[in-house]
Scaffold this motif. Structure first.
Motif, PDB file in Angstrom:
ATOM      1  N   SER A 163      -7.316  -4.449   7.757  1.00  0.00           N
ATOM      2  CA  SER A 163      -6.457  -3.329   8.121  1.00  0.00           C
ATOM      3  C   SER A 163      -6.431  -3.237   9.645  1.00  0.00           C
TER       4      SER A 163
ATOM      5  N   SER B  92       0.987   4.869   0.914  1.00  0.00           N
ATOM      6  CA  SER B  92       0.250   5.822   1.737  1.00  0.00           C
ATOM      7  C   SER B  92       0.214   7.221   1.130  1.00  0.00           C
TER       8      SER B  92
ATOM      9  N   THR C  75      -0.147   7.992  -2.137  1.00  0.00           N
ATOM     10  CA  THR C  75      -1.186   8.050  -3.175  1.00  0.00           C
ATOM     11  C   THR C  75      -2.466   7.325  -2.772  1.00  0.00           C
ATOM     12  N   HIS C  76      -2.442   6.683  -1.601  1.00  0.00           N
ATOM     13  CA  HIS C  76      -3.601   5.931  -1.108  1.00  0.00           C
ATOM     14  C   HIS C  76      -4.075   4.908  -2.144  1.00  0.00           C
ATOM     15  N   SER C  77      -3.116   4.167  -2.674  1.00  0.00           N
ATOM     16  CA  SER C  77      -3.440   3.186  -3.710  1.00  0.00           C
ATOM     17  C   SER C  77      -2.741   1.866  -3.410  1.00  0.00           C
TER      18      SER C  77
ATOM     19  N   TYR D  99       0.840  -1.190   0.000  1.00  0.00           N
ATOM     20  CA  TYR D  99       0.000   0.000   0.000  1.00  0.00           C
ATOM     21  C   TYR D  99       0.875   1.239   0.000  1.00  0.00           C
TER      22      TYR D  99
ATOM     23  N   GLN E 267     -12.645   4.329   8.924  1.00  0.00           N
ATOM     24  CA  GLN E 267     -12.557   5.723   8.534  1.00  0.00           C
ATOM     25  C   GLN E 267     -13.158   5.924   7.144  1.00  0.00           C
ATOM     26  N   GLU E 268     -13.473   7.172   6.838  1.00  0.00           N
ATOM     27  CA  GLU E 268     -14.030   7.466   5.513  1.00  0.00           C
ATOM     28  C   GLU E 268     -13.016   7.184   4.412  1.00  0.00           C
ATOM     29  N   ALA E 269     -11.720   7.374   4.718  1.00  0.00           N
ATOM     30  CA  ALA E 269     -10.689   7.110   3.710  1.00  0.00           C
ATOM     31  C   ALA E 269     -10.597   5.625   3.369  1.00  0.00           C
ATOM     32  N   ASP E 270     -11.057   4.766   4.283  1.00  0.00           N
ATOM     33  CA  ASP E 270     -11.012   3.328   4.007  1.00  0.00           C
ATOM     34  C   ASP E 270     -11.916   2.936   2.849  1.00  0.00           C
TER      35      ASP E 270
ATOM     36  N   HIS F 109     -12.094   4.271  -0.015  1.00  0.00           N
ATOM     37  CA  HIS F 109     -11.375   4.307  -1.293  1.00  0.00           C
ATOM     38  C   HIS F 109     -10.704   2.954  -1.574  1.00  0.00           C
TER      39      HIS F 109
END
Length: 307
Positions: free
Chosen positions: A104, A73, A75-77, A71, A110-113, A115
């Protein structure tokens, strides 16, 4: 952000998944601690990600195993090349297992999860999110594992995917029960660390061996002195020593080695014969199936099989 699930799915989680996630988090945390400068403050526990695999039969989802993901972090990809390669390798070993979702670490979803969750929907249209909380809470009685599903809700007139919490049960097989029991017995009962308990065990074993060695040396010197006539001969002591020596295993004798190798070779021979018989039977079944299929094809084509 997370509410109760209404999908009606039944989730079964195997202990191997929990152990894998815990091991993944512990390794990265230890590496971050080792690599930091001595003057810098302790680093934040790293976040780990991976995929969970298993089977789904009807409304029952059973999570058997997991593997790690790469992962980025910044680029969150996810590294899709790595994911596709791992998926291909696992399909060769576990052809009946499929990617059910991902895991995870953290205290809450979280809201970012979302993606990352959406990035896996091309593999599984409704992936599962397994969240492991590495924080230690001695007052907590439940496992630090939460399973989330995704549901489509209308929020402010806009359809959005949100995480909803799902209930689960722990499912084990015989091998997992043995492993978990072994790990549970390794847990210190006095609150100390496992390394402290292991060190104390090894220290006690070393002390016992050292004491045994010193007593054997005393007995050896005593027998030498008796042999040289420096001290009087005690027949009762000699009988006890002789009885003790006869209790020792005879694994150093030539006869024992010959007998052991003979039985070992016979066992290997029987195993090889069983393996060859099984392979021959499987090959015969394959040839019969091939002949049957070839004959059916030949009848339709007007030819005859020659096998």
């Amino acid at each position: 952000m997370a509410s109760s699930s209404s999908s009606g799915l039944t989730f079964k989680l195997h202990p191997l998944v929990i152990l894998n996630i815990s091991d993944h988090h512990t390794r990265l945390k230890s590496q971050a601690t080792v690599n930091r400068d001595s003057d810098s403050p302790p680093p934040q526990p790293p976040r780990v990600l991976g995929c969970v695999i298993g089977v789904q039969k009807g409304r029952t989802v059973e999570i058997f195993n997991s593997f790690e993901l790469l992962y980025d972090s910044s680029t969150h990809s996810l590294d899709r090349t790595f994911l596709d390669k791992k998926q291909e390798l696992y399909k060769k070993v576990f052809p009946n297992f499929y990617i059910l979702g991902w895991y995870s670490t953290g205290s809450d979803a979280q809201e970012a999860d979302m993606h990352i969750h959406k990035a896996l929907m091309d593999i599984n249209e409704s992936p599962v999110y397994v969240l492991f909380n590495p924080s230690i809470n001695h007052a907590q009685k439940d496992l630090p594992i939460t399973i989330y599903e995704n549901e489509l809700h209308i929020i402010d007139g806009i359809p959005q995917l949100i995480f909803v919490q799902a209930s689960y049960t722990i499912e084990t097989v015989e091998a997992e029960r043995i492993s978990v029991d072994h790990v549970a017995h390794l847990k210190p009962s006095d609150g100390g660390s496992a390394a402290t308990q292991l060190s104390a065990h090894l220290t006690g074993t070393h002390s016992a061996i050292k004491m045994l060695n010193s007593r054997i040396r005393v007995l050896h010197h005593y027998l030498l002195a008796m042999q040289k006539g420096e001290i009087p001969c005690e027949n009762s002591l000699l009988r006890q020593v002789s009885s003790l020596l006869r209790r020792l295993p005879t694994i150093e004798s030539e006869k024992f080695r010959d007998d052991f190798l003979m039985e070992y070779n016979d066992t290997l021979l029987v195993g090889y014969l069983a393996m060859f018989t099984n392979c021959s039977s499987t090959m015969n079944e394959l040839v019969d199936k091939f002949n049957t299929a070839y004959e059916r094809h030949s009848r339709r084509g007007g030819r005859t099989a020659f096998i």
